[in-house]
Scaffold this active site. Structure first.
Site, PDB file in Angstrom:
ATOM      1  N   GLU A 241      52.974  35.455  35.739  1.00  0.00           N
ATOM      2  CA  GLU A 241      52.178  35.625  34.523  1.00  0.00           C
ATOM      3  C   GLU A 241      52.321  37.024  33.978  1.00  0.00           C
ATOM      4  O   GLU A 241      52.531  37.972  34.730  1.00  0.00           O
ATOM      5  CB  GLU A 241      50.688  35.400  34.841  1.00  0.00           C
ATOM      6  CG  GLU A 241      50.296  33.965  34.796  1.00  0.00           C
ATOM      7  CD  GLU A 241      48.854  33.740  35.246  1.00  0.00           C
ATOM      8  OE1 GLU A 241      48.100  34.718  35.396  1.00  0.00           O
ATOM      9  OE2 GLU A 241      48.519  32.574  35.458  1.00  0.00           O
ATOM     10  N   LYS A 243      51.191  40.484  33.016  1.00  0.00           N
ATOM     11  CA  LYS A 243      50.076  41.305  33.480  1.00  0.00           C
ATOM     12  C   LYS A 243      49.652  42.195  32.323  1.00  0.00           C
ATOM     13  O   LYS A 243      50.357  43.128  31.944  1.00  0.00           O
ATOM     14  CB  LYS A 243      50.462  42.151  34.691  1.00  0.00           C
ATOM     15  CG  LYS A 243      49.271  42.940  35.212  1.00  0.00           C
ATOM     16  CD  LYS A 243      49.585  43.696  36.476  1.00  0.00           C
ATOM     17  CE  LYS A 243      48.353  44.310  37.112  1.00  0.00           C
ATOM     18  NZ  LYS A 243      47.543  45.132  36.239  1.00  0.00           N
ATOM     19  N   ARG A 263      34.506  43.142  35.484  1.00  0.00           N
ATOM     20  CA  ARG A 263      34.862  43.054  36.902  1.00  0.00           C
ATOM     21  C   ARG A 263      33.836  43.765  37.780  1.00  0.00           C
ATOM     22  O   ARG A 263      33.629  43.405  38.924  1.00  0.00           O
ATOM     23  CB  ARG A 263      36.248  43.673  37.008  1.00  0.00           C
ATOM     24  CG  ARG A 263      36.679  44.097  38.334  1.00  0.00           C
ATOM     25  CD  ARG A 263      38.073  44.667  38.175  1.00  0.00           C
ATOM     26  NE  ARG A 263      38.485  45.258  39.421  1.00  0.00           N
ATOM     27  CZ  ARG A 263      39.746  45.452  39.775  1.00  0.00           C
ATOM     28  NH1 ARG A 263      40.708  45.106  38.958  1.00  0.00           N
ATOM     29  NH2 ARG A 263      40.038  45.994  40.908  1.00  0.00           N
ATOM     30  N   GLU A 293      41.968  38.534  30.670  1.00  0.00           N
ATOM     31  CA  GLU A 293      42.068  39.965  30.391  1.00  0.00           C
ATOM     32  C   GLU A 293      41.856  40.183  28.894  1.00  0.00           C
ATOM     33  O   GLU A 293      42.492  39.533  28.068  1.00  0.00           O
ATOM     34  CB  GLU A 293      43.452  40.460  30.833  1.00  0.00           C
ATOM     35  CG  GLU A 293      43.594  41.939  30.873  1.00  0.00           C
ATOM     36  CD  GLU A 293      43.089  42.587  32.185  1.00  0.00           C
ATOM     37  OE1 GLU A 293      42.490  41.893  33.031  1.00  0.00           O
ATOM     38  OE2 GLU A 293      43.306  43.800  32.324  1.00  0.00           O
ATOM     39  N   PHE A 333      43.339  33.384  32.241  1.00  0.00           N
ATOM     40  CA  PHE A 333      44.254  33.028  33.330  1.00  0.00           C
ATOM     41  C   PHE A 333      43.618  32.241  34.476  1.00  0.00           C
ATOM     42  O   PHE A 333      44.310  31.808  35.377  1.00  0.00           O
ATOM     43  CB  PHE A 333      45.008  34.244  33.869  1.00  0.00           C
ATOM     44  CG  PHE A 333      44.155  35.421  34.272  1.00  0.00           C
ATOM     45  CD1 PHE A 333      43.384  35.379  35.409  1.00  0.00           C
ATOM     46  CD2 PHE A 333      44.148  36.573  33.497  1.00  0.00           C
ATOM     47  CE1 PHE A 333      42.605  36.457  35.791  1.00  0.00           C
ATOM     48  CE2 PHE A 333      43.374  37.668  33.860  1.00  0.00           C
ATOM     49  CZ  PHE A 333      42.594  37.608  35.013  1.00  0.00           C
ATOM     50  N   ARG A 409      41.168  41.182  48.327  1.00  0.00           N
ATOM     51  CA  ARG A 409      42.624  41.236  48.169  1.00  0.00           C
ATOM     52  C   ARG A 409      43.207  40.448  49.324  1.00  0.00           C
ATOM     53  O   ARG A 409      43.214  40.932  50.450  1.00  0.00           O
ATOM     54  CB  ARG A 409      43.119  42.665  48.317  1.00  0.00           C
ATOM     55  CG  ARG A 409      42.811  43.521  47.160  1.00  0.00           C
ATOM     56  CD  ARG A 409      43.288  44.944  47.348  1.00  0.00           C
ATOM     57  NE  ARG A 409      42.405  45.812  46.600  1.00  0.00           N
ATOM     58  CZ  ARG A 409      42.438  45.940  45.291  1.00  0.00           C
ATOM     59  NH1 ARG A 409      43.345  45.293  44.585  1.00  0.00           N
ATOM     60  NH2 ARG A 409      41.579  46.713  44.666  1.00  0.00           N
ATOM     61  N   LYS A 415      50.873  41.958  42.260  1.00  0.00           N
ATOM     62  CA  LYS A 415      51.247  42.589  40.986  1.00  0.00           C
ATOM     63  C   LYS A 415      52.567  43.307  41.117  1.00  0.00           C
ATOM     64  O   LYS A 415      52.820  43.975  42.112  1.00  0.00           O
ATOM     65  CB  LYS A 415      50.147  43.520  40.491  1.00  0.00           C
ATOM     66  CG  LYS A 415      49.639  44.463  41.515  1.00  0.00           C
ATOM     67  CD  LYS A 415      48.426  45.236  40.998  1.00  0.00           C
ATOM     68  CE  LYS A 415      47.819  45.996  42.145  1.00  0.00           C
ATOM     69  NZ  LYS A 415      46.660  46.759  41.870  1.00  0.00           N
TER      70      LYS A 415
HETATM   71  P1  AMP Z   1      45.059  46.307  39.136  1.00  0.00           P
HETATM   72  O1  AMP Z   1      43.919  46.667  38.222  1.00  0.00           O
HETATM   73  O2  AMP Z   1      46.257  47.168  38.930  1.00  0.00           O
HETATM   74  O3  AMP Z   1      44.603  46.189  40.574  1.00  0.00           O
HETATM   75  O4  AMP Z   1      45.540  44.844  38.740  1.00  0.00           O
HETATM   76  C1  AMP Z   1      44.684  43.752  38.790  1.00  0.00           C
HETATM   77  C2  AMP Z   1      44.103  43.493  37.435  1.00  0.00           C
HETATM   78  O5  AMP Z   1      45.093  43.093  36.514  1.00  0.00           O
HETATM   79  C3  AMP Z   1      43.124  42.363  37.400  1.00  0.00           C
HETATM   80  O6  AMP Z   1      41.867  42.728  37.864  1.00  0.00           O
HETATM   81  C4  AMP Z   1      43.098  42.013  35.942  1.00  0.00           C
HETATM   82  O7  AMP Z   1      42.147  42.816  35.277  1.00  0.00           O
HETATM   83  C5  AMP Z   1      44.458  42.439  35.443  1.00  0.00           C
HETATM   84  N1  AMP Z   1      45.316  41.340  34.952  1.00  0.00           N
HETATM   85  C6  AMP Z   1      46.088  41.401  33.864  1.00  0.00           C
HETATM   86  N2  AMP Z   1      46.768  40.284  33.686  1.00  0.00           N
HETATM   87  C7  AMP Z   1      46.431  39.441  34.685  1.00  0.00           C
HETATM   88  C8  AMP Z   1      46.806  38.132  35.044  1.00  0.00           C
HETATM   89  N3  AMP Z   1      47.694  37.419  34.338  1.00  0.00           N
HETATM   90  N4  AMP Z   1      46.243  37.602  36.151  1.00  0.00           N
HETATM   91  C9  AMP Z   1      45.353  38.296  36.892  1.00  0.00           C
HETATM   92  N5  AMP Z   1      44.956  39.542  36.592  1.00  0.00           N
HETATM   93  C10 AMP Z   1      45.483  40.129  35.507  1.00  0.00           C
END
Ligand code: AMP
Length: 552
Positions: A241, A243, A263, A293, A333, A409, A415
């Site tokens: 997906e 991001k 969140r 998002e 999503f 997690r 990611k």
């Molecule tokens: P991070 O903030 O770097 O830990 O990445 C996780 C965050 O990416 C999630 O909490 C979401 O806010 C964001 N995110 C963006 N696109 C997506 C997606 N397609 N699926 C899940 N999370 C996403």
């Protein structure tokens, strides 16, 4: 229960570093509580009066100093001297009770109930005269407090308990006190986000984690993958997906009522009326909880800087104008609840299918996240580059067979972003500038969380290259979070998460984390999105360091 009993427990907790001992001390305490006081005691034992830290008490050191001076009848100089010596306003207050014994102090004994009630009022007081009203509430408590009680009361108000009680210890103490499995306690917590409530349920013997539309849920978290190839290989059936780099928003729909949560479980419904409207019209369900998002976008639908979204989150008035000036886009999503049914235990494949069924897209505004399903590296890689070309961060690789695991997690979502991606670190210290910059805090000390101890360990200094504007902003944000000052160096309560870019991770014996960032630069503040617990850990930095080495 009397507050004195809790103060005794705090002292015992402070005296040991052993986790099992701490757990046993707490479990004895929880066992002794009546049903009415249990939730309060659990929260207070974690040093909070609200479960999610969503309502900070908002009391800075300076205000606390005023209270202490007034109550114990001491002058500023005396207080500052003692504070410098102890580095702790709790111990400072305790010292003055012991040595001053001012006659005006009240004789009434403090109850848990009273402490809880007064502290809970603090964050809600706003407007004219709010400072005085807050001071009155704290003074009322402190003037009844005995020595030890004062130490912990002051620390609770300042949000600095120093008793080493992390969430895991509370979880295990609840489990032990009421004969439950820690993993079950944690599961219920992950849905409710409140150990006070969880303890009440455990005591009653009813530990059912029911999803209640309208009350916030903890969300599922992602792990970092070294690269796309490794991520794809992890799952038999991967989805890839886009991001998006915005704000995670969970939408709760119940008939015509819609609520939005971040969140961090803050409610943000009022700030985004257009999302509420779209949700009402475009989610075909009587009841549903979906998430996605939220981005701020330009007229071509390309993402705009996160700062703009931050402005919308903080805005309390003139919302309609904001809706026009800073348009947003919701990319959905996941789905965790649909018409009275909990979808968390269902695989992503099914959740995604249901989400597709119930969402009527309004392109560019309220839409499904871009999503492909393939195990073919070439296809996935093409999609990854397409996402980057759209100005997005990278991709999420998800296990289509995995259930939804709130608050954790667990490696079901990975990611993938370009390497040397920024880290989210916490500001734990700073230095006052010199000369022209003496009134500003600069040179930030960045901390990464040690996931084993929960402590924030320094991983580098970020100083050069900050503009005057940034210095001003930083000083404003940090001033109220100063815990201790030694010369020009200040210790900052770990609260503000910043995204930091850098050139390389180096091993460094100088820093307690063992690693230092080369050429760190401030990319943005993430305080509206992330809690310090969500920041990157020392363990992640170690992993990235090893990956970086492997690549060379
Ligand atoms: P991070 O903030 O770097 O830990 O990445 C996780 C965050 O990416 C999630 O909490 C979401 O806010 C964001 N995110 C963006 N696109 C997506 C997606 N397609 N699926 C899940 N999370 C996403």
């Amino acid at each position: 229960m009397m507050y004195r009993q809790l103060a005794d427990v705090y002292e015992k907790l402070e005296a040991t570093t052993k986790k099992l001992e701490k757990r046993d001390i707490l479990s004895e305490l929880y066992k002794k509580c009546s049903s009415e006081e249990l939730a309060k005691v659990v929260l207070l034992s974690m040093g909070v009066v609200y479960p999610r830290g969503e309502l900070e008490l908002g009391i800075a050191n300076e205000m606390m100093k005023k209270v202490i001076q007034n109550i114990y009848g001491i002058d500023k100089h005396e207080l500052e001297k003692k504070f410098k010596e102890t580095g702790d306003l709790g111990l400072t207050a305790e010292f003055f009770i012991r040595h001053k014994k001012q006659q005006t102090l009240m004789k009434r004994d403090l109850t848990i109930e009273k402490v809880f009630e007064n502290l809970r009022k603090l964050p809600k007081i706003t407007g004219v005269g709010s400072q005085e009203r807050k001071i009155a509430l704290i003074s009322e408590l402190l003037s009844c407090a005995k020595e030890k009680e004062a130490r912990y009361l002051v620390r609770t108000v300042l949000g600095e308990m120093r008793i080493g009680v992390a969430a895991g210890i509370v979880r295990d103490a609840i489990a032990k006190a009421f004969n439950k499995e820690p993993k079950d306690v944690e599961h219920v917590f992950n849905i409710l986000g409140d150990y006070g409530k969880v303890a009440e349920m455990a005591k009653k013997g009813k530990m059912k984690a029911e999803i209640i539309p309208g009350s916030p849920l903890r969300v599922m978290l992602a792990e970092r993958a070294p690269d796309l190839k490794t991520a794809l290989e992890k799952f038999e059936n991967p989805a890839i997906e886009m991001k998006y780099d915005g704000l995670r928003v969970v939408i709760h729909k119940q008939g015509s009522s819609v609520k939005l949560f971040s969140r961090r479980l803050d409610e943000i419904t009022k700030q985004f009326p257009e999302v509420v409207e779209w949700s009402r019209k475009l989610i075909k369900a009587d009841e549903a909880i979906v998430e996605g998002e939220l981005l701020s976008v330009d007229s071509q639908g390309r993402p705009r800087p996160f700062q703009l979204l931050s402005r919308r989150i903080q805005r309390k008035y003139g919302i309609e104008r904001m809706v026009r000036e800073i348009p947003v886009q919701m990319n959905l999503f996941d789905l965790v609840y649909f018409n009275k049914e909990n979808y968390m235990r269902k695989p992503l494949k099914e959740r995604w299918k249901k989400l597709n069924e119930i969402i009527t897209e309004k392109k560019g505004k309220f839409q499904l996240a871009e999503h492909i399903e393939t195990k073919d590296f070439k296809k996935a890689n093409k999609f990854y580059h397409y996402c980057l070309s759209k100005g997005e961060e990278g991709v999420m690789v998800k296990n289509l067979d995995a259930h939804y695991q709130p608050g954790k997690r667990v490696g079901y979502w990975l990611k993938c972003k370009p390497i040397m991606e920024p880290l989210d670190l916490v500001i734990i210290g700073a230095e006052w500038g010199e000369g022209k910059r003496a009134k500003w805090l600069g040179s930030l000390i960045l901390g990464a969380r040690d996931s084993e101890t929960g402590k924030f360990l320094p991983t580098g200094m970020l100083g050069s290259g900050l503009t005057e504007e940034q210095l001003k902003e930083i000083t404003k944000k940090l001033k109220n979070l100063i815990i201790e000052e030694k010369g020009r160096v200040v210790r900052i309560k770990p609260e503000i998460v910043v995204e930091v870019g850098y050139e390389e991770i180096q091993q460094s014996p100088k820093y307690p984390s063992g690693y230092a960032l080369r050429f760190p630069r401030l990319l943005r503040f993430r305080e509206n999105e992330k809690n310090p617990e969500d920041a990157d850990t020392v363990q992640t930095i170690k992993k990235l360091f090893n990956m970086q080495r492997g690549r060379k």
